[in-house]
Design a protein around this motif. Structure first.
Motif, PDB file in Angstrom:
ATOM      1  N   ALA A 157     -22.857  11.891   1.422  1.00 24.48           N
ATOM      2  CA  ALA A 157     -21.886  11.463   0.404  1.00 24.48           C
ATOM      3  C   ALA A 157     -21.467  12.652  -0.459  1.00 24.48           C
ATOM      4  O   ALA A 157     -20.283  12.798  -0.801  1.00 24.48           O
ATOM      5  N   ALA A 158     -22.422  13.515  -0.801  1.00 30.16           N
ATOM      6  CA  ALA A 158     -22.116  14.690  -1.637  1.00 30.16           C
ATOM      7  C   ALA A 158     -21.160  15.634  -0.905  1.00 30.16           C
ATOM      8  O   ALA A 158     -20.256  16.220  -1.519  1.00 30.16           O
ATOM      9  N   SER A 159     -21.334  15.758   0.403  1.00 26.89           N
ATOM     10  CA  SER A 159     -20.450  16.644   1.173  1.00 26.89           C
ATOM     11  C   SER A 159     -19.034  16.053   1.249  1.00 26.89           C
ATOM     12  O   SER A 159     -18.047  16.784   1.289  1.00 26.89           O
ATOM     13  N   LYS A 160     -18.955  14.725   1.232  1.00 27.34           N
ATOM     14  CA  LYS A 160     -17.627  14.089   1.220  1.00 27.34           C
ATOM     15  C   LYS A 160     -16.969  14.235  -0.154  1.00 27.34           C
ATOM     16  O   LYS A 160     -15.745  14.369  -0.247  1.00 27.34           O
ATOM     17  N   ALA A 161     -17.801  14.200  -1.198  1.00 36.06           N
ATOM     18  CA  ALA A 161     -17.252  14.276  -2.557  1.00 36.06           C
ATOM     19  C   ALA A 161     -16.594  15.629  -2.830  1.00 36.06           C
ATOM     20  O   ALA A 161     -15.775  15.738  -3.741  1.00 36.06           O
ATOM     21  N   ILE A 162     -16.943  16.668  -2.054  1.00 37.33           N
ATOM     22  CA  ILE A 162     -16.231  17.947  -2.216  1.00 37.33           C
ATOM     23  C   ILE A 162     -15.170  18.124  -1.117  1.00 37.33           C
ATOM     24  O   ILE A 162     -14.494  19.148  -1.057  1.00 37.33           O
ATOM     25  N   GLY A 163     -15.096  17.135  -0.219  1.00 41.23           N
ATOM     26  CA  GLY A 163     -14.013  17.133   0.760  1.00 41.23           C
ATOM     27  C   GLY A 163     -14.278  17.930   2.023  1.00 41.23           C
ATOM     28  O   GLY A 163     -13.375  18.069   2.851  1.00 41.23           O
ATOM     29  N   THR A 164     -15.492  18.430   2.211  1.00 33.27           N
ATOM     30  CA  THR A 164     -15.766  19.279   3.385  1.00 33.27           C
ATOM     31  C   THR A 164     -16.536  18.557   4.485  1.00 33.27           C
ATOM     32  O   THR A 164     -16.392  18.888   5.660  1.00 33.27           O
ATOM     33  N   GLY A 165     -17.371  17.588   4.116  1.00 35.77           N
ATOM     34  CA  GLY A 165     -18.380  17.075   5.047  1.00 35.77           C
ATOM     35  C   GLY A 165     -19.489  18.107   5.202  1.00 35.77           C
ATOM     36  O   GLY A 165     -19.372  19.233   4.684  1.00 35.77           O
ATOM     37  N   ILE A 166     -20.576  17.729   5.896  1.00 34.97           N
ATOM     38  CA  ILE A 166     -21.671  18.678   6.155  1.00 34.97           C
ATOM     39  C   ILE A 166     -21.207  19.649   7.247  1.00 34.97           C
ATOM     40  O   ILE A 166     -20.743  19.223   8.302  1.00 34.97           O
ATOM     41  N   GLY A 167     -21.328  20.929   6.965  1.00 27.46           N
ATOM     42  CA  GLY A 167     -20.877  21.939   7.929  1.00 27.46           C
ATOM     43  C   GLY A 167     -21.052  23.321   7.340  1.00 27.46           C
ATOM     44  O   GLY A 167     -21.921  23.512   6.495  1.00 27.46           O
ATOM     45  N   LYS A 168     -20.183  24.235   7.733  1.00 26.72           N
ATOM     46  CA  LYS A 168     -20.386  25.629   7.308  1.00 26.72           C
ATOM     47  C   LYS A 168     -20.146  25.823   5.794  1.00 26.72           C
ATOM     48  O   LYS A 168     -20.779  26.672   5.186  1.00 26.72           O
TER      49      LYS A 168
ATOM     50  N   CYS B 292     -20.749  23.529   3.428  1.00 31.88           N
ATOM     51  CA  CYS B 292     -21.782  22.825   2.651  1.00 31.88           C
ATOM     52  C   CYS B 292     -22.823  22.261   3.613  1.00 31.88           C
ATOM     53  O   CYS B 292     -22.547  21.308   4.343  1.00 31.88           O
ATOM     54  N   GLY B 293     -24.004  22.876   3.612  1.00 30.08           N
ATOM     55  CA  GLY B 293     -25.090  22.409   4.472  1.00 30.08           C
ATOM     56  C   GLY B 293     -26.009  21.464   3.711  1.00 30.08           C
ATOM     57  O   GLY B 293     -25.920  21.348   2.482  1.00 30.08           O
ATOM     58  N   PHE B 294     -26.894  20.787   4.441  1.00 27.77           N
ATOM     59  CA  PHE B 294     -27.848  19.878   3.777  1.00 27.77           C
ATOM     60  C   PHE B 294     -28.646  20.612   2.695  1.00 27.77           C
ATOM     61  O   PHE B 294     -28.966  20.044   1.650  1.00 27.77           O
ATOM     62  N   HIS B 295     -28.973  21.887   2.944  1.00 32.70           N
ATOM     63  CA  HIS B 295     -29.823  22.613   1.991  1.00 32.70           C
ATOM     64  C   HIS B 295     -29.042  23.228   0.830  1.00 32.70           C
ATOM     65  O   HIS B 295     -29.624  23.884  -0.028  1.00 32.70           O
ATOM     66  N   ASP B 296     -27.737  22.989   0.803  1.00 34.80           N
ATOM     67  CA  ASP B 296     -26.931  23.405  -0.356  1.00 34.80           C
ATOM     68  C   ASP B 296     -26.894  22.311  -1.426  1.00 34.80           C
ATOM     69  O   ASP B 296     -26.250  22.465  -2.457  1.00 34.80           O
ATOM     70  N   ILE B 297     -27.545  21.197  -1.125  1.00 35.78           N
ATOM     71  CA  ILE B 297     -27.529  20.037  -2.028  1.00 35.78           C
ATOM     72  C   ILE B 297     -28.973  19.691  -2.365  1.00 35.78           C
ATOM     73  O   ILE B 297     -29.800  19.535  -1.466  1.00 35.78           O
ATOM     74  N   LYS B 298     -29.262  19.592  -3.667  1.00 31.06           N
ATOM     75  CA  LYS B 298     -30.641  19.368  -4.092  1.00 31.06           C
ATOM     76  C   LYS B 298     -30.757  18.008  -4.785  1.00 31.06           C
ATOM     77  O   LYS B 298     -29.989  17.713  -5.695  1.00 31.06           O
ATOM     78  N   ILE B 299     -31.751  17.224  -4.354  1.00 34.75           N
ATOM     79  CA  ILE B 299     -31.980  15.910  -4.970  1.00 34.75           C
ATOM     80  C   ILE B 299     -33.315  15.937  -5.703  1.00 34.75           C
ATOM     81  O   ILE B 299     -34.307  16.454  -5.189  1.00 34.75           O
ATOM     82  N   SER B 300     -33.317  15.366  -6.901  1.00 31.31           N
ATOM     83  CA  SER B 300     -34.571  15.208  -7.638  1.00 31.31           C
ATOM     84  C   SER B 300     -34.561  13.804  -8.243  1.00 31.31           C
ATOM     85  O   SER B 300     -33.630  13.039  -8.010  1.00 31.31           O
ATOM     86  N   LYS B 301     -35.626  13.489  -8.990  1.00 33.88           N
ATOM     87  CA  LYS B 301     -35.666  12.168  -9.631  1.00 33.88           C
ATOM     88  C   LYS B 301     -36.067  12.330 -11.079  1.00 33.88           C
ATOM     89  O   LYS B 301     -36.867  13.224 -11.401  1.00 33.88           O
ATOM     90  N   ASP B 302     -35.550  11.462 -11.957  1.00 29.54           N
ATOM     91  CA  ASP B 302     -35.996  11.522 -13.346  1.00 29.54           C
ATOM     92  C   ASP B 302     -37.268  10.690 -13.510  1.00 29.54           C
ATOM     93  O   ASP B 302     -37.783  10.111 -12.544  1.00 29.54           O
ATOM     94  N   GLU B 303     -37.760  10.618 -14.743  1.00 31.82           N
ATOM     95  CA  GLU B 303     -39.063   9.968 -14.987  1.00 31.82           C
ATOM     96  C   GLU B 303     -39.043   8.472 -14.679  1.00 31.82           C
ATOM     97  O   GLU B 303     -40.093   7.859 -14.465  1.00 31.82           O
TER      98      GLU B 303
END
Ligand SMILES: CC(C)(COP(=O)(O)OP(=O)(O)OC[C@H]1O[C@@H](n2cnc3c(N)ncnc32)[C@H](O)[C@@H]1OP(=O)(O)O)[C@@H](O)C(=O)NCCC(=O)NCCS
Length: 118
Positions: free
Chosen positions: A51-62, A64-75
């Motif tokens: 979804a994040a790769s779609k939100a910038i309009g590129t999709g996953i690829g050169k 924006c890769g999976f490791h260019d996006i970081k997920i964390s959680k709050d408390e």
């Protein structure tokens, strides 16, 4: 911009059964893997990154890769999302917002980015 994705939880389970931890390492960092206690969460994270790769309009690829996006959680367990700096800069992203749900063997994620004022 917004992006949405739906991911089969069974598909993520099958990937893990076949490739073990390497399946997760393909799209998750070590810190993200620590947050994954069940396949539902992993499928949610996959959907979130797609979804994040779609939100910038590129999709996953050169661009924006999976490791260019970081997920964390709050408390409270709410997921948070941040792109690597070069992507935030290139696409002028100030802040990203992520929501995840899972049920009936599907995980769904929505990402919304707000832009920096120029
Ligand atoms: C948090 C809550 C909205 C999740 O809804 P749900 O219908 O149970 O589950 P869903 O499949 O729709 O959503 C689950 C996802 O919501 C996200 N989530 C969890 N806590 C959240 C929060 N506080 N805010 C936003 N999103 C949250 C997570 O990504 C979670 O998936 P993951 O744990 O696999 O990463 C719901 O459990 C709730 O309202 N809880 C009230 C507070 C509560 O009972 N807390 C328990 C711990 S004290």
């Amino acid at each position: 911009m917004i992006g949405i994705d739906v991911t089969s939880i069974d598909r993520i389970k099958r990937m893990f059964d076949k490739f073990g931890i390497k399946a997760y390492q393909r799209f998750l960092s070590e810190d993200e893997i620590k947050l994954v206690k069940r396949a539902e969460t992993a499928a949610g994270f996959w959907a979130a990154k797609e979804a994040a790769s779609k939100a910038i309009g590129t999709g996953i690829g050169k661009d924006c890769g999976f490791h260019d996006i970081k997920i964390s959680k709050d408390e409270l367990g709410a997921p948070k999302l941040k792109y690597k700096k070069h992507i935030r800069k290139k696409f002028n992203i100030k802040k990203s917002h992520l929501s995840i749900t899972h049920d009936a063997n599907l995980a769904i994620a929505v990402v919304k980015n707000s832009k920096k004022k120029k």
